[in-house]
Design an enzyme around this catalytic site. Structure first.
Site, PDB file in Angstrom:
ATOM      1  N   GLY A   1       0.778  -1.227   0.000  1.00 50.50           N
ATOM      2  CA  GLY A   1       0.000   0.000   0.000  1.00 50.50           C
ATOM      3  C   GLY A   1       0.808   1.275   0.000  1.00 50.50           C
TER       4      GLY A   1
ATOM      5  N   GLY B   1       2.108   2.662  -2.688  1.00 49.29           N
ATOM      6  CA  GLY B   1       1.934   3.383  -3.948  1.00 49.29           C
ATOM      7  C   GLY B   1       2.734   2.817  -5.099  1.00 49.29           C
ATOM      8  N   LYS B   2       3.045   1.521  -5.050  1.00 50.00           N
ATOM      9  CA  LYS B   2       3.849   0.906  -6.114  1.00 50.00           C
ATOM     10  C   LYS B   2       3.183   0.982  -7.478  1.00 50.00           C
ATOM     11  CE  LYS B   2       4.290  -3.199  -4.488  1.00 50.00           C
ATOM     12  NZ  LYS B   2       3.446  -2.951  -3.291  1.00 50.00           N
TER      13      LYS B   2
ATOM     14  N   LYS C   1       2.994  -7.031 -14.234  1.00 47.84           N
ATOM     15  CA  LYS C   1       2.952  -7.513 -12.849  1.00 47.84           C
ATOM     16  C   LYS C   1       2.791  -9.019 -12.914  1.00 47.84           C
ATOM     17  CE  LYS C   1       1.106  -6.747  -8.275  1.00 47.84           C
ATOM     18  NZ  LYS C   1       0.360  -5.814  -7.404  1.00 47.84           N
TER      19      LYS C   1
ATOM     20  N   GLU D   1       6.333  -4.814 -11.771  1.00 44.96           N
ATOM     21  CA  GLU D   1       5.908  -4.528 -10.402  1.00 44.96           C
ATOM     22  C   GLU D   1       5.821  -5.807  -9.575  1.00 44.96           C
ATOM     23  OE1 GLU D   1       2.184  -2.674  -7.814  1.00 44.96           O
ATOM     24  OE2 GLU D   1       2.124  -2.549 -10.002  1.00 44.96           O
ATOM     25  N   GLY D   2       6.492  -5.797  -8.425  1.00 51.37           N
ATOM     26  CA  GLY D   2       6.357  -6.900  -7.485  1.00 51.37           C
ATOM     27  C   GLY D   2       5.084  -6.751  -6.670  1.00 51.37           C
TER      28      GLY D   2
ATOM     29  N   GLY E   1       3.628  -6.352  -2.703  1.00 54.67           N
ATOM     30  CA  GLY E   1       4.045  -6.070  -1.330  1.00 54.67           C
ATOM     31  C   GLY E   1       5.475  -5.552  -1.287  1.00 54.67           C
TER      32      GLY E   1
END
Length: 200
Positions: free
Chosen positions: A10, A12-13, A30, A93-94, A96
C-alpha cells in the site's frame, strides 16, 4: 528494464509503476496479481493512468493476500519458470515488499536477484519510512541486487528523505505527492517532475 518494489504493502507501487512506465515509454508487467483493488486490477489501473502497453499476469490469484498463501487458497501452484521476464523495455511490479513470499521457497528479493535487474524502491514518507527503507535497501543488496534509486510517495518530509538517501547510499528519483483526484493528467504532471537520471 526495471523492477519496482516497495517498503510495504500500500505504499503506492502501482501509481509509481504507472508514472515510471509513462516517463520511460515502457511496457508494464505484474507477474503475480493477488486480489484486486476495488473495480480494477493493477494492470488495468496502469493502462488507464499511463496509457502504456501492459502484459497479462503470469498468475491472477483471487485471494487478496501474499502470493504464496493466495496460491494455496486458490489451489494454484506457482511455477517460477513462468515468472521469467519477457524481452523488451519493461517496468515490472512486485507484490508487497521485498521479503514477501512468492512461494514457500522463494521471496521476491530472491526472484529479483535471479532476474539480475535493477530495482526501484517505492517508500511512503510517513513515520517509520527510514527504518523500512533502509532495511529494504539492505536485504536487496545482501542478495547482490542493484538498487537503482528510491521513489518517495506522499507528503514531502525533507529530513527523512535526505536521511534515507545518505545513509542508504541511494539516489532519489523524486517524490510523487498524494494525487486527488488520481487521473491520467494528474499522474503525468507529477511523473514529469521526477528525476529519473539514474534509470532513464
Amino acid at each position: 528494464m526495471i523492477v519496482v518494489t516497495g517498503t510495504d504493502t500500500g505504499v503506492g507501487k502501482t501509481v509509481a509503476s504507472a508514472a515510471l512506465a509513462w516517463r520511460l515509454g515502457a511496457t508494464y508487467w505484474k507477474p503475480v496479481q493477488a486480489g484486486r483493488e476495488e473495480a480494477e486490477t493493477d494492470r488495468e489501473a496502469v493502462a488507464r493512468l499511463a496509457g502504456v502497453e501492459t502484459l497479462p499476469e503470469a498468475y491472477f490469484l483471487e485471494t487478496p493476500c501474499s502470493p504464496h498463501r493466495a496460491a494455496e487458497i486458490d489451489g494454484v501452484t506457482i511455477d517460477t519458470a513462468r515468472l521469467t521476464p519477457p524481452a523488451g523495455r519493461l517496468v515490472i511490479e512486485g507484490a508487497g515488499g521485498a521479503l514477501v513470499p512468492v512461494t514457500r521457497d522463494l521471496l521476491y528479493a530472491d526472484l529479483f536477484a535471479r532476474w539480475g535487474l535493477p530495482v526501484v524502491i517505492v517508500a511512503r514518507t510517513a513515520l517509520g519510512t527510514i527504518n523500512h527503507s533502509l532495511m529494504t535497501i539492505e536485504v536487496l543488496r545482501a542478495r547482490g541486487v542493484t538498487v537503482a534509486g528510491i521513489l518517495f510517495s506522499g507528503d514531502e518530509v525533507p529530513d527523512s528523505q535526505s536521511t534515507i538517501c545518505a545513509m542508504g547510499r541511494v539516489a532519489s528519483l523524486g517524490r510523487l505527492p498524494r494525487l486527488d483526484p488520481l487521473t491520467p493528467d494528474s499522474l503525468r504532471a507529477a511523473a514529469a517532475q521526477l528525476d529519473l537520471g539514474p534509470i532513464a
